[in-house]
Design a protein around this motif. Structure first.
Motif, PDB file in Angstrom:
ATOM      1  N   ARG A  80      53.750  47.021  38.097  1.00  0.00           N
ATOM      2  CA  ARG A  80      53.493  46.795  36.674  1.00  0.00           C
ATOM      3  C   ARG A  80      53.751  45.347  36.277  1.00  0.00           C
ATOM      4  NH1 ARG A  80      56.305  52.079  33.739  1.00  0.00           N
ATOM      5  NH2 ARG A  80      55.037  53.675  34.811  1.00  0.00           N
ATOM      6  N   HIS A  81      54.549  44.638  37.052  1.00  0.00           N
ATOM      7  CA  HIS A  81      54.876  43.249  36.749  1.00  0.00           C
ATOM      8  C   HIS A  81      53.928  42.259  37.441  1.00  0.00           C
ATOM      9  CE1 HIS A  81      58.608  44.672  34.943  1.00  0.00           C
ATOM     10  NE2 HIS A  81      58.807  45.421  36.036  1.00  0.00           N
ATOM     11  N   ILE A  82      52.920  42.798  38.136  1.00  0.00           N
ATOM     12  CA  ILE A  82      51.976  41.946  38.872  1.00  0.00           C
ATOM     13  C   ILE A  82      50.564  42.318  38.445  1.00  0.00           C
ATOM     14  CG2 ILE A  82      51.157  41.211  41.131  1.00  0.00           C
ATOM     15  CD1 ILE A  82      53.820  42.089  42.301  1.00  0.00           C
ATOM     16  N   GLY A  83      49.869  41.357  37.881  1.00  0.00           N
ATOM     17  CA  GLY A  83      48.456  41.561  37.558  1.00  0.00           C
ATOM     18  C   GLY A  83      47.574  41.055  38.694  1.00  0.00           C
ATOM     19  N   SER A  84      46.403  41.666  38.867  1.00  0.00           N
ATOM     20  CA  SER A  84      45.504  41.272  39.959  1.00  0.00           C
ATOM     21  C   SER A  84      44.070  41.213  39.456  1.00  0.00           C
ATOM     22  CB  SER A  84      45.625  42.239  41.141  1.00  0.00           C
ATOM     23  OG  SER A  84      45.390  43.571  40.721  1.00  0.00           O
ATOM     24  N   VAL A  85      43.353  40.184  39.901  1.00  0.00           N
ATOM     25  CA  VAL A  85      41.944  39.977  39.557  1.00  0.00           C
ATOM     26  C   VAL A  85      41.179  39.820  40.860  1.00  0.00           C
ATOM     27  CG1 VAL A  85      40.284  38.530  38.329  1.00  0.00           C
ATOM     28  CG2 VAL A  85      42.597  38.833  37.419  1.00  0.00           C
ATOM     29  N   PHE A  86      40.060  40.548  40.957  1.00  0.00           N
ATOM     30  CA  PHE A  86      39.295  40.543  42.203  1.00  0.00           C
ATOM     31  C   PHE A  86      37.901  39.960  41.972  1.00  0.00           C
ATOM     32  CE2 PHE A  86      42.277  44.084  42.219  1.00  0.00           C
ATOM     33  CZ  PHE A  86      42.993  43.840  43.381  1.00  0.00           C
ATOM     34  N   GLN A  87      37.223  39.731  43.091  1.00  0.00           N
ATOM     35  CA  GLN A  87      35.890  39.140  43.029  1.00  0.00           C
ATOM     36  C   GLN A  87      34.859  40.096  42.451  1.00  0.00           C
ATOM     37  OE1 GLN A  87      34.669  37.667  46.828  1.00  0.00           O
ATOM     38  NE2 GLN A  87      32.598  37.173  46.191  1.00  0.00           N
ATOM     39  N   ASP A  88      35.024  41.397  42.666  1.00  0.00           N
ATOM     40  CA  ASP A  88      34.010  42.380  42.265  1.00  0.00           C
ATOM     41  C   ASP A  88      34.349  43.096  40.951  1.00  0.00           C
ATOM     42  OD1 ASP A  88      36.176  43.657  43.294  1.00  0.00           O
ATOM     43  OD2 ASP A  88      35.087  44.964  44.666  1.00  0.00           O
ATOM     44  N   PHE A  89      35.265  42.569  40.145  1.00  0.00           N
ATOM     45  CA  PHE A  89      35.590  43.013  38.785  1.00  0.00           C
ATOM     46  C   PHE A  89      36.266  44.387  38.745  1.00  0.00           C
ATOM     47  CE2 PHE A  89      31.294  40.805  37.959  1.00  0.00           C
ATOM     48  CZ  PHE A  89      31.857  39.568  38.161  1.00  0.00           C
ATOM     49  N   ARG A  90      35.652  45.393  39.384  1.00  0.00           N
ATOM     50  CA  ARG A  90      36.205  46.753  39.442  1.00  0.00           C
ATOM     51  C   ARG A  90      36.415  47.354  38.055  1.00  0.00           C
ATOM     52  NH1 ARG A  90      40.615  46.362  44.463  1.00  0.00           N
ATOM     53  NH2 ARG A  90      39.240  45.230  45.884  1.00  0.00           N
ATOM     54  N   GLN A 144      32.244  40.040  32.322  1.00  0.00           N
ATOM     55  CA  GLN A 144      32.906  41.124  33.050  1.00  0.00           C
ATOM     56  C   GLN A 144      34.181  40.626  33.737  1.00  0.00           C
ATOM     57  OE1 GLN A 144      30.392  43.766  35.446  1.00  0.00           O
ATOM     58  NE2 GLN A 144      28.597  42.944  34.419  1.00  0.00           N
ATOM     59  N   GLN A 145      34.136  39.417  34.271  1.00  0.00           N
ATOM     60  CA  GLN A 145      35.343  38.874  34.884  1.00  0.00           C
ATOM     61  C   GLN A 145      36.433  38.625  33.836  1.00  0.00           C
ATOM     62  OE1 GLN A 145      37.177  38.965  37.348  1.00  0.00           O
ATOM     63  NE2 GLN A 145      36.305  37.496  38.803  1.00  0.00           N
ATOM     64  N   ARG A 146      36.033  38.223  32.646  1.00  0.00           N
ATOM     65  CA  ARG A 146      37.004  38.046  31.563  1.00  0.00           C
ATOM     66  C   ARG A 146      37.656  39.381  31.182  1.00  0.00           C
ATOM     67  NH1 ARG A 146      36.638  33.291  28.397  1.00  0.00           N
ATOM     68  NH2 ARG A 146      35.148  31.807  29.235  1.00  0.00           N
ATOM     69  N   VAL A 147      36.875  40.448  31.187  1.00  0.00           N
ATOM     70  CA  VAL A 147      37.440  41.772  30.918  1.00  0.00           C
ATOM     71  C   VAL A 147      38.471  42.128  31.991  1.00  0.00           C
ATOM     72  CG1 VAL A 147      36.923  44.235  30.694  1.00  0.00           C
ATOM     73  CG2 VAL A 147      35.378  42.543  29.706  1.00  0.00           C
ATOM     74  N   ALA A 148      38.139  41.813  33.260  1.00  0.00           N
ATOM     75  CA  ALA A 148      39.072  42.106  34.350  1.00  0.00           C
ATOM     76  C   ALA A 148      40.359  41.295  34.196  1.00  0.00           C
ATOM     77  CB  ALA A 148      38.410  41.792  35.692  1.00  0.00           C
ATOM     78  N   ILE A 149      40.247  40.058  33.740  1.00  0.00           N
ATOM     79  CA  ILE A 149      41.447  39.237  33.520  1.00  0.00           C
ATOM     80  C   ILE A 149      42.266  39.794  32.356  1.00  0.00           C
ATOM     81  CG2 ILE A 149      42.253  36.950  32.840  1.00  0.00           C
ATOM     82  CD1 ILE A 149      39.879  35.782  34.336  1.00  0.00           C
ATOM     83  N   ALA A 150      41.570  40.214  31.282  1.00  0.00           N
ATOM     84  CA  ALA A 150      42.280  40.810  30.144  1.00  0.00           C
ATOM     85  C   ALA A 150      43.006  42.083  30.563  1.00  0.00           C
ATOM     86  CB  ALA A 150      41.295  41.097  29.018  1.00  0.00           C
ATOM     87  N   ARG A 151      42.386  42.874  31.403  1.00  0.00           N
ATOM     88  CA  ARG A 151      43.027  44.102  31.887  1.00  0.00           C
ATOM     89  C   ARG A 151      44.271  43.784  32.723  1.00  0.00           C
ATOM     90  NH1 ARG A 151      39.315  47.447  35.792  1.00  0.00           N
ATOM     91  NH2 ARG A 151      39.716  45.542  36.983  1.00  0.00           N
ATOM     92  N   ALA A 152      44.189  42.681  33.508  1.00  0.00           N
ATOM     93  CA  ALA A 152      45.335  42.303  34.330  1.00  0.00           C
ATOM     94  C   ALA A 152      46.484  41.747  33.495  1.00  0.00           C
ATOM     95  CB  ALA A 152      44.907  41.270  35.377  1.00  0.00           C
ATOM     96  N   GLU A 164      39.560  35.186  44.902  1.00  0.00           N
ATOM     97  CA  GLU A 164      38.191  34.674  44.708  1.00  0.00           C
ATOM     98  C   GLU A 164      37.659  35.058  43.317  1.00  0.00           C
ATOM     99  OE1 GLU A 164      36.666  32.668  46.603  1.00  0.00           O
ATOM    100  OE2 GLU A 164      37.804  32.770  48.450  1.00  0.00           O
ATOM    101  N   PRO A 165      38.325  34.652  42.236  1.00  0.00           N
ATOM    102  CA  PRO A 165      37.902  35.091  40.900  1.00  0.00           C
ATOM    103  C   PRO A 165      36.548  34.548  40.466  1.00  0.00           C
ATOM    104  CG  PRO A 165      39.552  33.374  40.717  1.00  0.00           C
ATOM    105  CD  PRO A 165      39.464  33.716  42.168  1.00  0.00           C
ATOM    106  N   THR A 166      36.053  33.498  41.102  1.00  0.00           N
ATOM    107  CA  THR A 166      34.752  32.919  40.721  1.00  0.00           C
ATOM    108  C   THR A 166      33.698  33.118  41.805  1.00  0.00           C
ATOM    109  OG1 THR A 166      35.386  30.759  41.630  1.00  0.00           O
ATOM    110  CG2 THR A 166      35.904  31.174  39.316  1.00  0.00           C
ATOM    111  N   GLY A 167      33.943  34.014  42.748  1.00  0.00           N
ATOM    112  CA  GLY A 167      33.029  34.169  43.882  1.00  0.00           C
ATOM    113  C   GLY A 167      31.651  34.661  43.510  1.00  0.00           C
ATOM    114  N   ASN A 168      31.530  35.488  42.436  1.00  0.00           N
ATOM    115  CA  ASN A 168      30.230  36.052  42.051  1.00  0.00           C
ATOM    116  C   ASN A 168      29.660  35.406  40.794  1.00  0.00           C
ATOM    117  OD1 ASN A 168      30.137  37.889  44.170  1.00  0.00           O
ATOM    118  ND2 ASN A 168      31.243  39.459  43.033  1.00  0.00           N
TER     119      ASN A 168
END
Length: 380
Positions: A80-90, A144-152, A164-168
């Motif tokens: 819960r104390h670690i946020g994660s952002v991936f290349q494929d948004f998820r 979509q990547q911004r949404v993933a960052i907001a979720r993290a 690889e947050p900017t890979g796609n």
């Protein structure tokens, strides 16, 4: 905050370790780039920090906890104390932007009041406050990547891992995402970003940890991407003969056009000089292109055939000369046959050596003379 103490990681079925005696420490509030070629061990480091894997040797200490001694029951609370952002948004395709961000808080049992407060704040931070009711398929890749960052970030973690947050993303959107990560870091969040984007690493001048074949090669503060001399670049290859082929193709096209105009004339007529002149110039240009190309690539010319091993020079000379019986005889035209035209192209039953090319007209040399309807070729 994050400490690797002589960490090695070996996966079953592989002879080479994914990480080999890696040792570094990330302080609170730092922005660190993990760089290196594919297979260098960047993703393995992130998996060890998230406790998706445990080290084969050494210790990984995150937020004061040794991940190897952390029980499976306590792992969800640790993450819960670690946020994660991936290349494929998820992202969840059936949920809106608001619901995707709120889902993280709902899983950990946050109150509705906290969800209503935290989600709009996270969307405001990433610049998507006006798109809370949109679905993922209605957003661009950068959104979509911004949404993933907001979720993290909605749970306000102490550490943010970006793989690889900017890979796609396209270059312009990638710049926006990296600027957003820099603002998040300025607010106090520790960021560890694994990337291949050498331009961003060079421009931002943050701490750089470089891995190669699982080993730590460099740990530099305010560093750049590093040595890129080993990265191959594409260079145009020169094709031998391409210029000559293009020139000759243009000549053939022009010759067909002139031939079509010449055959439309009455029988016995000749193509106009102004129609033949471009062909003559094109032939000369094609010859120059061909000769220049052959001079550039002398190896393309076939070597002269020498005498056969073990054979005498006389035998070789005799073998090179055509047989006397193979030369067709020159026939004398009968009185009832029409006399050949001056400068006409020789028939196939006449030896080429008996024809003086210099005496042929330009139209005959180029094959532009219209055929004579009365002329009959050799029969079987």
């Amino acid at each position: 905050m994050i400490r690797f103490e002589h960490v090695s990681k070996r996966y079953r079925g592989t002879a080479k370790p994914a990480l080999d005696d890696v040792d570094f420490e990330v302080q609170r509030g730092e922005f660190v780039f993990l760089v290196g070629a594919s297979g260098s061990g960047k993703s393995s480091c992130l998996r060890l920090i998230l406790r998706e894997d445990t080290p084969s040797d050494g210790r990984v200490v995150v937020l004061g906890r040794d991940t190897k001694t952390l029980s499976n029951r306590r792992t969800p609370y640790f993450r819960r104390h670690i946020g994660s952002v991936f290349q494929d948004f998820r992202l969840l395709p059936s949920k809106t932007v608001f619901q995707n961000v709120a889902f993280t808080l709902q899983v950990i049992g946050s109150s509705r009041a906290f969800v209503k407060q935290a989600v709009p704040e996270a969307l405001e931070l990433v610049g998507l406050a006006d798109k809370a009711k949109r679905f993922p398929h209605e957003l661009s890749g950068g959104e979509q990547q911004r949404v993933a960052i907001a979720r993290a970030l909605v749970n306000r973690p102490q550490v943010l891992l970006a793989d690889e947050p900017t890979g796609n993303l396209d270059p312009a959107t990638s710049v926006d995402i990296m600027m957003l990560l820099a603002r998040i870091n300025a607010s106090g969040t520790t960021i560890l970003c694994a990337t291949h984007e050498a331009t961003f690493v060079d421009q931002m001048q943050r701490r750089v940890i470089e891995l190669k074949d699982g080993r730590l090669m460099r740990d530099e503060r305010h560093g750049g991407y590093g040595d890129r001399s080993g990265i191959k670049t594409l260079e145009p290859q020169v094709e031998r003969g391409a210029a000559a082929v293009a020139a000759l193709t243009a000549v053939l096209e022009l010759q067909r056009e002139v031939t079509g105009g010449a055959t439309a004339e009455p029988a016995g007529g000749a193509a106009a000089p102004e129609a033949i002149a471009p062909v003559v110039e094109a032939v000369a240009a094609a010859q120059e292109e061909l000769f220049a190309d052959l001079l550039d690539d002398p190896g393309s010319a076939q070597p002269d055939a020498g005498p056969v091993d073990g054979a005498s020079p006389d035998a070789a000379t005799a073998a090179a000369e055509p047989e006397a019986t193979s030369t067709p005889a020159v026939t004398t035209p009968r009185e009832d046959e029409p006399a050949p035209r001056t400068g006409a192209v020789p028939r196939s039953d006449l030896p080429v050596a008996d024809v003086d090319v210099e005496e042929l007209g330009m139209a005959d040399r180029l094959g532009l003379r219209p055929a004579d309807d009365d002329e009959v070729g050799p029969t079987t």
